[in-house]
Design a protein around this motif. Structure first.
Motif, PDB file in Angstrom:
ATOM      1  N   PHE A 176       0.822  -1.201   0.000  1.00 58.71           N
ATOM      2  CA  PHE A 176       0.000   0.000   0.000  1.00 58.71           C
ATOM      3  C   PHE A 176       0.863   1.260   0.000  1.00 58.71           C
ATOM      4  CE2 PHE A 176      -4.330  -1.530   1.862  1.00 58.71           C
ATOM      5  CZ  PHE A 176      -4.572  -2.186   0.679  1.00 58.71           C
ATOM      6  N   LEU A 177       2.063   1.169   0.553  1.00 55.92           N
ATOM      7  CA  LEU A 177       2.971   2.301   0.574  1.00 55.92           C
ATOM      8  C   LEU A 177       3.994   2.093  -0.533  1.00 55.92           C
ATOM      9  CD1 LEU A 177       3.565   2.760   4.409  1.00 55.92           C
ATOM     10  CD2 LEU A 177       2.040   4.068   2.935  1.00 55.92           C
ATOM     11  N   THR A 178       3.894   2.877  -1.591  1.00 59.77           N
ATOM     12  CA  THR A 178       4.791   2.723  -2.731  1.00 59.77           C
ATOM     13  C   THR A 178       5.189   4.113  -3.214  1.00 59.77           C
ATOM     14  OG1 THR A 178       5.010   1.699  -4.912  1.00 59.77           O
ATOM     15  CG2 THR A 178       2.837   2.502  -4.312  1.00 59.77           C
ATOM     16  N   ARG A 193       8.188  10.122   7.822  1.00 54.25           N
ATOM     17  CA  ARG A 193       8.867  10.721   8.977  1.00 54.25           C
ATOM     18  C   ARG A 193      10.359  10.421   8.949  1.00 54.25           C
ATOM     19  NH1 ARG A 193      10.785   8.622  13.389  1.00 54.25           N
ATOM     20  NH2 ARG A 193       9.808   6.615  12.941  1.00 54.25           N
ATOM     21  N   VAL A 194      10.698   9.203   8.513  1.00 51.43           N
ATOM     22  CA  VAL A 194      12.102   8.759   8.530  1.00 51.43           C
ATOM     23  C   VAL A 194      12.914   9.452   7.446  1.00 51.43           C
ATOM     24  CG1 VAL A 194      13.599   6.724   8.373  1.00 51.43           C
ATOM     25  CG2 VAL A 194      11.350   6.534   9.447  1.00 51.43           C
ATOM     26  N   HIS A 195      12.243   9.785   6.330  1.00 54.70           N
ATOM     27  CA  HIS A 195      12.922  10.444   5.207  1.00 54.70           C
ATOM     28  C   HIS A 195      12.202  11.759   4.924  1.00 54.70           C
ATOM     29  CE1 HIS A 195      15.179   6.744   4.482  1.00 54.70           C
ATOM     30  NE2 HIS A 195      14.021   6.091   4.592  1.00 54.70           N
ATOM     31  N   PRO A 196      12.492  12.808   5.700  1.00 52.29           N
ATOM     32  CA  PRO A 196      11.776  14.083   5.559  1.00 52.29           C
ATOM     33  C   PRO A 196      11.846  14.616   4.128  1.00 52.29           C
ATOM     34  CG  PRO A 196      13.168  14.099   7.514  1.00 52.29           C
ATOM     35  CD  PRO A 196      13.532  12.857   6.750  1.00 52.29           C
ATOM     36  N   GLY A 197      10.710  15.155   3.681  1.00 52.56           N
ATOM     37  CA  GLY A 197      10.633  15.694   2.337  1.00 52.56           C
ATOM     38  C   GLY A 197      10.340  14.657   1.284  1.00 52.56           C
ATOM     39  N   HIS A 198      10.255  13.393   1.669  1.00 61.93           N
ATOM     40  CA  HIS A 198       9.939  12.311   0.746  1.00 61.93           C
ATOM     41  C   HIS A 198       8.559  11.752   1.087  1.00 61.93           C
ATOM     42  CE1 HIS A 198      14.245  12.685   0.241  1.00 61.93           C
ATOM     43  NE2 HIS A 198      14.173  11.952  -0.862  1.00 61.93           N
ATOM     44  N   PHE A 199       7.902  11.204   0.056  1.00 65.35           N
ATOM     45  CA  PHE A 199       6.521  10.767   0.214  1.00 65.35           C
ATOM     46  C   PHE A 199       6.316   9.380  -0.394  1.00 65.35           C
ATOM     47  CE2 PHE A 199       6.502  15.292   0.435  1.00 65.35           C
ATOM     48  CZ  PHE A 199       5.490  15.627   1.315  1.00 65.35           C
ATOM     49  N   TYR A 200       5.494   8.602   0.283  1.00 64.41           N
ATOM     50  CA  TYR A 200       4.920   7.416  -0.332  1.00 64.41           C
ATOM     51  C   TYR A 200       3.668   7.850  -1.097  1.00 64.41           C
ATOM     52  CZ  TYR A 200       7.573   4.699   3.165  1.00 64.41           C
ATOM     53  OH  TYR A 200       8.554   4.158   3.937  1.00 64.41           O
ATOM     54  N   GLN A 204      -2.818   3.486  -7.009  1.00 60.43           N
ATOM     55  CA  GLN A 204      -4.025   3.558  -7.823  1.00 60.43           C
ATOM     56  C   GLN A 204      -4.372   2.185  -8.370  1.00 60.43           C
ATOM     57  OE1 GLN A 204      -4.142   6.722 -10.717  1.00 60.43           O
ATOM     58  NE2 GLN A 204      -2.729   7.977  -9.546  1.00 60.43           N
ATOM     59  N   SER A 205      -3.381   1.325  -8.452  1.00 61.81           N
ATOM     60  CA  SER A 205      -3.533  -0.046  -8.941  1.00 61.81           C
ATOM     61  C   SER A 205      -2.227  -0.758  -8.622  1.00 61.81           C
ATOM     62  CB  SER A 205      -3.795  -0.046 -10.452  1.00 61.81           C
ATOM     63  OG  SER A 205      -3.533  -1.327 -10.998  1.00 61.81           O
ATOM     64  N   PRO A 206      -2.269  -2.079  -8.417  1.00 58.52           N
ATOM     65  CA  PRO A 206      -1.009  -2.818  -8.230  1.00 58.52           C
ATOM     66  C   PRO A 206      -0.320  -3.142  -9.561  1.00 58.52           C
ATOM     67  CG  PRO A 206      -2.898  -3.989  -7.260  1.00 58.52           C
ATOM     68  CD  PRO A 206      -3.430  -2.956  -8.197  1.00 58.52           C
ATOM     69  N   GLN A 207      -0.548  -2.321 -10.597  1.00 63.44           N
ATOM     70  CA  GLN A 207      -0.147  -2.649 -11.963  1.00 63.44           C
ATOM     71  C   GLN A 207       1.303  -3.115 -12.071  1.00 63.44           C
ATOM     72  OE1 GLN A 207      -2.131  -2.709 -14.760  1.00 63.44           O
ATOM     73  NE2 GLN A 207      -0.340  -3.621 -15.736  1.00 63.44           N
ATOM     74  N   LEU A 208       2.233  -2.305 -11.603  1.00 67.17           N
ATOM     75  CA  LEU A 208       3.643  -2.654 -11.774  1.00 67.17           C
ATOM     76  C   LEU A 208       4.029  -3.853 -10.928  1.00 67.17           C
ATOM     77  CD1 LEU A 208       5.311   0.874 -12.000  1.00 67.17           C
ATOM     78  CD2 LEU A 208       4.479  -0.609 -13.825  1.00 67.17           C
ATOM     79  N   PHE A 209       3.464  -3.956  -9.743  1.00 66.05           N
ATOM     80  CA  PHE A 209       3.807  -5.077  -8.865  1.00 66.05           C
ATOM     81  C   PHE A 209       3.318  -6.400  -9.440  1.00 66.05           C
ATOM     82  CE2 PHE A 209       3.983  -1.529  -5.824  1.00 66.05           C
ATOM     83  CZ  PHE A 209       5.249  -1.752  -5.295  1.00 66.05           C
ATOM     84  N   LYS A 210       2.113  -6.385 -10.044  1.00 62.51           N
ATOM     85  CA  LYS A 210       1.629  -7.661 -10.581  1.00 62.51           C
ATOM     86  C   LYS A 210       2.411  -8.060 -11.818  1.00 62.51           C
ATOM     87  CE  LYS A 210      -2.459  -5.959 -13.168  1.00 62.51           C
ATOM     88  NZ  LYS A 210      -3.925  -6.089 -13.229  1.00 62.51           N
ATOM     89  N   GLN A 211       2.911  -7.072 -12.569  1.00 63.87           N
ATOM     90  CA  GLN A 211       3.772  -7.423 -13.688  1.00 63.87           C
ATOM     91  C   GLN A 211       5.112  -7.974 -13.194  1.00 63.87           C
ATOM     92  OE1 GLN A 211       2.502  -3.636 -16.347  1.00 63.87           O
ATOM     93  NE2 GLN A 211       3.815  -5.102 -17.397  1.00 63.87           N
ATOM     94  N   ILE A 212       5.618  -7.390 -12.122  1.00 69.84           N
ATOM     95  CA  ILE A 212       6.867  -7.883 -11.541  1.00 69.84           C
ATOM     96  C   ILE A 212       6.700  -9.303 -11.012  1.00 69.84           C
ATOM     97  CG2 ILE A 212       8.415  -7.568  -9.552  1.00 69.84           C
ATOM     98  CD1 ILE A 212       8.260  -4.559 -10.135  1.00 69.84           C
ATOM     99  N   LEU A 213       5.511  -9.618 -10.500  1.00 65.42           N
ATOM    100  CA  LEU A 213       5.264 -10.995 -10.042  1.00 65.42           C
ATOM    101  C   LEU A 213       5.340 -11.981 -11.196  1.00 65.42           C
ATOM    102  CD1 LEU A 213       2.401 -10.375  -7.454  1.00 65.42           C
ATOM    103  CD2 LEU A 213       4.681 -11.270  -6.961  1.00 65.42           C
TER     104      LEU A 213
END
Length: 617
Positions: A176-178, A193-200, A204-213
């Motif tokens: 969920f955090l990507t 919090r651990v990496h200030p100024g950076h965002f997860y 919108q979809s697991p599109q890239l992860f399911k292709q990587i699978l």
């Protein structure tokens, strides 16, 4: 009043389960007070749980204590009832209740909890506004309708898992955090919090992860997964929604279609709907020409046809070619006011030229004064109009060329005309009451355009997403003729609603680079946004493809609802608010400080704009 304790008592039956064969049995029921009727010596209580309602009766001669408590209970109190099942007399049988032939004579009554007066009556399904229903959702969910919908959703989920497992798919959770990949709708961002100024970003979809699978060798994956999009809401959209995500390696489109079609048949069997398979397959171009939509409603006919203007009409009407013609069987009897309403509907839909031809002893039309009887007859013949029919004509105006001919429609304008014709078709079907309740029409729409031109951005955009593969026969058009390039994309459509979309994916890095180039995504930008995925593509990616099915939309259709909020336990409003939790809300300043975030005030924003304005001058 003093409340009772449940102790070690256990329900023997649920409220909707009691039948005449239980007469004489001692039972213990528990539930909520749906209704209370005090007749003096007799107090009747309708006790409700998710299975239904049972009438219980308190008599002072059997239990004075139970009768005294019954005098004090009110709607939605939580009770435990111990008593004996008795048959009702024939004249008091309630045929509207499954348990209406029996009642429970109370021996002991436990008041397990009190309740405030409900904000709305639970049996008033139609007249309660949505806002109080969502604000007091815990009350609204007690309604029989909402209980049915969410329990059906649960059953359907079990069917999905069993079906996908039968076909060798593995249920794998994706993050969920990507990272944000800004293509399409806006992302919901989560500060680190651990990496200030950076965002997860929430996916919108697991599109890239399911292709990587698939690249990882899992071969067949599925997931019933939550997704998030920060977009304007409609009846079939929510900021957080659920989809059945499916991907498979070494795919044949027909195999995937078969798996999904048999799943649909099993799901709709839960609501006693027989789904015939296989589903019709419509190329995108055919769907747009005939139905004016890439999600056509096939529960009724009314098919448009693109036709050229007759030679004798060219130069006399400034209409771009082609125009669209529709035969309305029996429409020749339409009144003037009905035709005026159709004309108005065509203007609202975006068409700027409208014509009609009535077939009554020949083709008759006001157009004949401009283009002649022969041209009118030719247009009627183009759609095989018969005696008593009506022919509707739609078009887009065009300036005449120096030679007197009108210019043809660009691809973008043709889609605009098709879309307008689709709106008119649906409006006409509603007016003629052609959409019969209880009818179901699935279809696949295939061969979508790979790209669509964005006039505002002055560049091509992916019609689906940038990882969709072009058709093999169109590979040479990726750069040379993007508008004519077709994608190996497909949508699943039911009753005019898109309930799923998917494609065969790009698995070769060289093709992916070419598609990015056509989309004006530079190698640097592609590396920044999708670097991890591009690395994976270069590690031996197999051919793969899949689909995402809109779970909320499917359940809503199964339940006969037009709004997906009716099948989601805790939905948001049209303004993306959770009225029950009062979210989104402000956070403690210490939390913002810890995340190194600062909110912009109206004053600070005005100061920024003033600086920008001064710099521009």
């Amino acid at each position: 009043m003093e409340l009772d304790l449940l102790g070690d008592r256990q329900r023997t039956h649920r409220c909707g389960e009691l039948r005449p064969e239980h007469a004489g049995q001692k039972v213990f029921l528990a539930g909520w007070v749906a209704r209370r009727r005090d007749l003096g010596n007799l107090i009747f209580i309708d006790l409700r749980d998710h299975t239904g309602v049972t009438q219980v009766v308190c008599r002072p001669e059997l239990s004075a204590a139970a009768h005294a408590k019954a005098e004090q209970v009110r709607s939605e109190y939580v009770l435990g009832i111990e008593g004996e099942v008795a048959l009702r007399t024939p004249e008091t049988v309630n045929k509207d209740l499954a348990s209406g032939e029996v009642e429970v004579v109370v021996r002991e009554l436990l008041v397990l909890n009190e309740a405030r007066t409900p904000p709305f009556p639970l049996d008033d399904e139609g007249r309660t506004n949505e806002e109080p229903r969502l604000r007091y959702r815990y009350i609204d969910l007690r309604r029989a309708r909402m209980q049915h919908h969410l329990r059906l959703r649960h059953q359907a989920g079990l069917v999905v898992r069993e079906h996908m497992m039968e076909h060798g798919f593995v249920d794998i959770e994706t993050p969920f955090l990507t990272r944000s990949t800004p293509e399409g709708a806006r992302d919901y961002l989560v500060p680190s919090r651990v990496h200030p100024g950076h965002f997860y970003a929430l996916p919108q979809s697991p599109q890239l992860f399911k292709q990587i699978l698939m690249i990882s060798g899992f071969d067949r994956y599925f997931q019933i997964v939550r997704c998030f999009r920060d977009e304007d809401l409609r009846a079939d959209r929510q900021p957080e929604f659920t989809q059945i995500d499916v991907e498979m390696a070494f795919p044949r489109r027909e195999v995937l279609f078969g798996i999904i079609e048999s799943l649909m048949a099993k799901l709709f069997a839960l609501v006693d709907v027989k789904v015939p398979v296989p589903f019709p397959i419509l190329p995108y171009d055919e769907a747009m020409e005939k139905y004016g939509s890439d999600k056509p409603d096939l529960r009724f006919g009314l098919e448009w046809k693109r036709v050229p203007l007759p030679e004798s009409a060219r130069g006399k009407v400034h209409v771009a070619e082609p125009v669209k013609a529709l035969r309305v069987p029996g429409g020749g009897s339409f009144s003037r006011s009905q035709l005026d309403k159709l004309h108005e509907a065509s203007k609202n839909a975006g068409a700027d030229w409208f014509g009609t031809i009535k077939i009554a002893g020949g083709a008759q039309s006001p157009l004949a004064k401009v283009v002649g009887d022969e041209a009118v007859g030719s247009l009627a013949d183009a759609v095989q109009a018969a005696e008593g029919d009506l022919v509707l004509l739609l078009g887009l105006k065009s300036e005449a060329s120096p030679g007197g001919h009108t210019s043809g429609l660009s691809i973008e304008k043709l889609r605009h005309l098709d879309s307008a014709s689709g709106d008119v078709r649906l409006d006409l079907a509603r007016k003629l009451e052609l959409i019969k309740p209880g009818t179901w029409a699935f279809c696949w729409v295939v061969d979508f355009p790979m790209f669509e031109y964005d006039d505002k951005e002055k560049r091509y955009a992916a019609m689906h997403h940038p990882f969709t593969s072009p058709r093999e026969e169109d590979m040479d058009k990726i750069e040379s003729d993007p508008s004519a390039c077709k994608a190996r994309a497909y949508d699943l459509v039911l009753n005019g609603s898109e309930i799923g979309g998917g494609s065969i994916r790009i698995h070769r890095p060289d093709i992916q680079r070419r598609v990015f180039q056509t989309l004006s995504i530079t190698p640097e930008k592609a590396r920044e946004r999708f670097g991890f995925f591009l690395d994976a593509l270069e590690s031996g990616a197999p051919p793969h493809g899949g689909i995402a099915l809109g779970w909320d939309r499917i359940i809503a259709l199964m339940c006969g609802e037009t709004n997906i909020r009716e099948v989601i336990a805790f939905p948001k409003t049209a303004s993306a608010m959770d009225l029950m939790c009062d979210a989104p809300g402000r956070v403690d300043p210490d939390q913002l400080h810890e995340l190194e975030l600062e909110l912009k005030t109206a004053e600070s924003m005005e100061a920024v704009r003033a600086v920008q304005h001064k710099a521009e001058r």
